[in-house]
Design a protein around this motif. Structure first.
Motif, PDB file in Angstrom:
ATOM      1  N   ALA A  64       0.833  -1.206   0.000  1.00  0.00           N
ATOM      2  CA  ALA A  64       0.000   0.000   0.000  1.00  0.00           C
ATOM      3  C   ALA A  64       0.870   1.260   0.000  1.00  0.00           C
ATOM      4  CB  ALA A  64      -0.921  -0.018   1.222  1.00  0.00           C
ATOM      5  N   ASP A  65       1.977   1.179   0.784  1.00  0.00           N
ATOM      6  CA  ASP A  65       2.866   2.345   0.799  1.00  0.00           C
ATOM      7  C   ASP A  65       3.481   2.595  -0.569  1.00  0.00           C
ATOM      8  OD1 ASP A  65       2.311   2.720   3.447  1.00  0.00           O
ATOM      9  OD2 ASP A  65       4.107   1.640   4.187  1.00  0.00           O
ATOM     10  N   ARG A  66       3.865   1.498  -1.218  1.00  0.00           N
ATOM     11  CA  ARG A  66       4.444   1.665  -2.540  1.00  0.00           C
ATOM     12  C   ARG A  66       3.403   2.216  -3.535  1.00  0.00           C
ATOM     13  NH1 ARG A  66       6.833  -3.289  -1.069  1.00  0.00           N
ATOM     14  NH2 ARG A  66       5.231  -4.444  -2.234  1.00  0.00           N
ATOM     15  N   ALA A  67       2.174   1.756  -3.420  1.00  0.00           N
ATOM     16  CA  ALA A  67       1.121   2.263  -4.312  1.00  0.00           C
ATOM     17  C   ALA A  67       0.863   3.747  -4.054  1.00  0.00           C
ATOM     18  CB  ALA A  67      -0.158   1.448  -4.108  1.00  0.00           C
ATOM     19  N   GLU A  68       0.886   4.114  -2.744  1.00  0.00           N
ATOM     20  CA  GLU A  68       0.683   5.520  -2.407  1.00  0.00           C
ATOM     21  C   GLU A  68       1.831   6.375  -2.911  1.00  0.00           C
ATOM     22  OE1 GLU A  68      -1.592   8.596  -0.895  1.00  0.00           O
ATOM     23  OE2 GLU A  68      -2.094   6.465  -0.994  1.00  0.00           O
ATOM     24  N   SER A  69       3.034   5.817  -2.807  1.00  0.00           N
ATOM     25  CA  SER A  69       4.202   6.565  -3.308  1.00  0.00           C
ATOM     26  C   SER A  69       4.129   6.741  -4.815  1.00  0.00           C
ATOM     27  CB  SER A  69       5.496   5.826  -2.913  1.00  0.00           C
ATOM     28  OG  SER A  69       5.613   5.750  -1.514  1.00  0.00           O
ATOM     29  N   ARG A  70       3.692   5.661  -5.475  1.00  0.00           N
ATOM     30  CA  ARG A  70       3.556   5.771  -6.935  1.00  0.00           C
ATOM     31  C   ARG A  70       2.492   6.812  -7.310  1.00  0.00           C
ATOM     32  NH1 ARG A  70       4.153   0.093  -6.681  1.00  0.00           N
ATOM     33  NH2 ARG A  70       1.871  -0.164  -6.790  1.00  0.00           N
ATOM     34  N   LYS A  71       1.406   6.842  -6.547  1.00  0.00           N
ATOM     35  CA  LYS A  71       0.359   7.824  -6.831  1.00  0.00           C
ATOM     36  C   LYS A  71       0.866   9.246  -6.596  1.00  0.00           C
ATOM     37  CE  LYS A  71      -3.798   7.157  -5.413  1.00  0.00           C
ATOM     38  NZ  LYS A  71      -4.953   6.858  -4.542  1.00  0.00           N
ATOM     39  N   ASP A  72       1.650   9.408  -5.489  1.00  0.00           N
ATOM     40  CA  ASP A  72       2.200  10.729  -5.223  1.00  0.00           C
ATOM     41  C   ASP A  72       3.193  11.133  -6.303  1.00  0.00           C
ATOM     42  OD1 ASP A  72       0.688  10.855  -2.967  1.00  0.00           O
ATOM     43  OD2 ASP A  72       2.314  10.248  -1.594  1.00  0.00           O
ATOM     44  N   ALA A  73       3.985  10.166  -6.751  1.00  0.00           N
ATOM     45  CA  ALA A  73       4.958  10.462  -7.799  1.00  0.00           C
ATOM     46  C   ALA A  73       4.259  10.791  -9.106  1.00  0.00           C
ATOM     47  CB  ALA A  73       5.907   9.265  -7.980  1.00  0.00           C
ATOM     48  N   ASP A  74       3.184  10.021  -9.380  1.00  0.00           N
ATOM     49  CA  ASP A  74       2.427  10.306 -10.616  1.00  0.00           C
ATOM     50  C   ASP A  74       1.779  11.695 -10.539  1.00  0.00           C
ATOM     51  OD1 ASP A  74       3.130   7.866 -11.578  1.00  0.00           O
ATOM     52  OD2 ASP A  74       1.247   6.875 -10.992  1.00  0.00           O
ATOM     53  N   ALA A  75       1.253  12.047  -9.375  1.00  0.00           N
ATOM     54  CA  ALA A  75       0.623  13.368  -9.230  1.00  0.00           C
ATOM     55  C   ALA A  75       1.656  14.486  -9.357  1.00  0.00           C
ATOM     56  CB  ALA A  75      -0.087  13.461  -7.884  1.00  0.00           C
ATOM     57  N   ALA A  76       2.813  14.262  -8.741  1.00  0.00           N
ATOM     58  CA  ALA A  76       3.869  15.266  -8.842  1.00  0.00           C
ATOM     59  C   ALA A  76       4.331  15.411 -10.281  1.00  0.00           C
ATOM     60  CB  ALA A  76       5.037  14.891  -7.930  1.00  0.00           C
ATOM     61  N   LEU A  77       4.469  14.266 -10.963  1.00  0.00           N
ATOM     62  CA  LEU A  77       4.863  14.323 -12.376  1.00  0.00           C
ATOM     63  C   LEU A  77       3.815  15.038 -13.216  1.00  0.00           C
ATOM     64  CD1 LEU A  77       6.833  13.479 -14.610  1.00  0.00           C
ATOM     65  CD2 LEU A  77       5.587  11.278 -14.769  1.00  0.00           C
ATOM     66  N   ASP A  78       2.569  14.745 -12.915  1.00  0.00           N
ATOM     67  CA  ASP A  78       1.492  15.403 -13.663  1.00  0.00           C
ATOM     68  C   ASP A  78       1.519  16.914 -13.419  1.00  0.00           C
ATOM     69  OD1 ASP A  78      -0.919  15.204 -15.312  1.00  0.00           O
ATOM     70  OD2 ASP A  78      -1.965  15.904 -13.506  1.00  0.00           O
ATOM     71  N   ARG A  79       1.760  17.303 -12.162  1.00  0.00           N
ATOM     72  CA  ARG A  79       1.829  18.724 -11.870  1.00  0.00           C
ATOM     73  C   ARG A  79       3.004  19.387 -12.586  1.00  0.00           C
ATOM     74  NH1 ARG A  79       0.361  16.913  -6.680  1.00  0.00           N
ATOM     75  NH2 ARG A  79       2.569  16.945  -6.020  1.00  0.00           N
ATOM     76  N   ARG A  80       4.153  18.687 -12.603  1.00  0.00           N
ATOM     77  CA  ARG A  80       5.315  19.236 -13.304  1.00  0.00           C
ATOM     78  C   ARG A  80       5.041  19.367 -14.791  1.00  0.00           C
ATOM     79  NH1 ARG A  80       8.171  15.740  -9.835  1.00  0.00           N
ATOM     80  NH2 ARG A  80       8.423  14.231 -11.541  1.00  0.00           N
ATOM     81  N   LEU A  81       4.385  18.369 -15.357  1.00  0.00           N
ATOM     82  CA  LEU A  81       4.071  18.432 -16.792  1.00  0.00           C
ATOM     83  C   LEU A  81       3.105  19.586 -17.104  1.00  0.00           C
ATOM     84  CD1 LEU A  81       3.698  14.619 -17.613  1.00  0.00           C
ATOM     85  CD2 LEU A  81       5.587  16.148 -18.247  1.00  0.00           C
ATOM     86  N   LYS A  82       2.110  19.737 -16.228  1.00  0.00           N
ATOM     87  CA  LYS A  82       1.171  20.827 -16.444  1.00  0.00           C
ATOM     88  C   LYS A  82       1.861  22.176 -16.301  1.00  0.00           C
ATOM     89  CE  LYS A  82      -3.103  18.487 -15.090  1.00  0.00           C
ATOM     90  NZ  LYS A  82      -4.211  18.445 -14.120  1.00  0.00           N
ATOM     91  N   ALA A  83       2.741  22.294 -15.326  1.00  0.00           N
ATOM     92  CA  ALA A  83       3.455  23.558 -15.134  1.00  0.00           C
ATOM     93  C   ALA A  83       4.357  23.864 -16.320  1.00  0.00           C
ATOM     94  CB  ALA A  83       4.264  23.504 -13.835  1.00  0.00           C
ATOM     95  N   GLN A  84       5.057  22.790 -16.781  1.00  0.00           N
ATOM     96  CA  GLN A  84       5.901  22.986 -17.952  1.00  0.00           C
ATOM     97  C   GLN A  84       5.078  23.361 -19.178  1.00  0.00           C
ATOM     98  OE1 GLN A  84       8.140  19.392 -18.406  1.00  0.00           O
ATOM     99  NE2 GLN A  84       9.443  19.747 -16.566  1.00  0.00           N
ATOM    100  N   SER A  85       3.911  22.709 -19.334  1.00  0.00           N
ATOM    101  CA  SER A  85       3.044  23.034 -20.475  1.00  0.00           C
ATOM    102  C   SER A  85       2.548  24.476 -20.384  1.00  0.00           C
ATOM    103  CB  SER A  85       1.864  22.064 -20.500  1.00  0.00           C
ATOM    104  OG  SER A  85       0.974  22.393 -21.544  1.00  0.00           O
TER     105      SER A  85
END
Length: 367
Positions: free
Chosen positions: A14-35
């Motif tokens: 569960a921790d790994r899944a949560e970390s992956r979700k946080d990483a995916d959200a952070a990546l999505d935010r970075r992509l949106k900011a870059q866009s």
């Protein structure tokens, strides 16, 4: 033991899944900011390019406007170029002349600037006066005062070397001003005046000159009356009556006397040419009111026939001696009948009254 291991494994998963979700959200935010940053950068670049294109178009339009202005206003453009070419040497040589005369450099610069700038400031005022239709002579007096002073300094300074140099230096102050005035005179013609207003002004001027006393008295009457109640024309007629006894403008006692004398002379000349006033009246009656044909042709209807006594029907007696003497006839009064005389025409009555008045004037009985 196995349950604990299983629980720990699930927790780790569960921790790994949560970390992956946080990483995916952070990546999505970075992509949106870059866009968003890339989009803003592109928009800013597009805006800068549009601004550059706009400024380029404005510069091109401004340049084209200047070229068109020069093409249309070639005379003024040439005059402005001559102004600049004349002001620089005129200012320099005035400064040199004043400094050569011992004037402090700063004071000499101020005096030279005063002469050149004063002439052109007055010229600008004259241009505005021409456009507004105001009087321009005060500006022209100032212009040529400054210009003459500057030209005199330059001429005297150049004359120390050669007369032609003095003439050229003087021309550097005079020619630009004169040329600019020639251009302005061709561009700003005097506004045409209303012909009616001009004629009215000339008439009023002649009226004041020819009838000074009447005009002065009329102004006095207008000022004596309440404001707006007495018009000047009415006051002028009243003033004329006060001074000359009549409201007929232009007539005076002398002119009335001349008028009556002329009428008397005219009546005398007409009587001599056409007969007595009575015969003239008869002719006028005959022309204006001829008798009807049936009245003239009817037997015994004319005034003459009615007024002639009838012939005697008694036979004449023969006296002794055979000499027949006609009996002495006594004049018979004329017999009048109703309708045997035509009435006078109104014009004939007026003419008869005028004739009687003329006779009274001629005999000195007119009051």
């Amino acid at each position: 033991m196995s349950s604990w291991s299983e629980e720990r494994r699930l927790n780790n998963a569960a921790d790994r899944a949560e970390s992956r979700k946080d990483a995916d959200a952070a990546l999505d935010r970075r992509l949106k900011a870059q866009s968003a940053a890339l989009k803003q950068q592109r928009e800013e670049q597009a805006a800068r390019e549009a601004e550059k294109r706009r400024k380029k178009r404005e510069r091109k339009a401004a340049w084209k406007q200047r070229v068109d202005w020069v093409a249309v206003n070639t005379d003024l453009a040439a005059a402005l170029a001559v102004m600049v070419a004349g002001m620089i040497p005129a200012f320099y040589f005035q400064l040199d002349a004043l400094m050569g005369a011992g004037v402090f450099a700063g004071l000499a610069a101020l005096l030279a600037f005063m002469l050149e700038a004063g002439a052109w400031a007055a010229t600008a005022g004259e241009v505005k006066a021409l456009k507004a239709g105001r009087a321009v002579w005060p500006y022209r007096v100032a212009i040529w005062t400054f210009t003459t002073a500057a030209a005199s300094i330059n001429f005297a300074h150049g004359l120390e070397t050669a007369w032609w140099l003095g003439a050229i230096l003087a021309a550097s102050s005079v020619v630009p001003v004169a040329l600019f005035h020639m251009v302005m005179a061709g561009r700003h013609k005097a506004k045409p005046k209303d012909a009616t207003a001009k004629a009215r002004a000339q008439h009023e001027k002649r009226r004041r000159r020819d009838h000074k006393k009447v005009h002065a008295l009329a102004k006095t009457l207008v000022s004596a009356a309440p404001y707006g109640e007495l018009q000047f024309e009415e006051a002028f007629a009243s003033a004329w009556e006060i001074l000359y006894g009549t409201r007929t403008l232009g007539m005076t006692p002398e002119r009335h006397a001349q008028k009556h004398a002329s009428r008397k002379a005219y009546a005398t000349a007409m009587d001599e040419a056409n007969g007595s006033p009575i015969s003239t009246r008869g002719r006028l009656l005959e022309v204006l009111h001829p008798a009807p044909v049936e009245l003239l042709s009817r037997p015994g209807s004319s005034q003459v026939a009615n007024q002639v006594p009838p012939a005697s029907t008694k036979p004449s007696e023969t006296p002794k001696g055979g000499v027949v003497k006609e009996p002495r006839k006594r004049p018979m009064p004329p017999r009048r009948r109703k309708g045997d005389t035509l009435p006078f025409h109104p014009l004939a009555k007026a003419a008869a009254a005028d004739t009687v008045r003329k006779l009274a004037v001629a005999n000195g009985h007119h009051h």
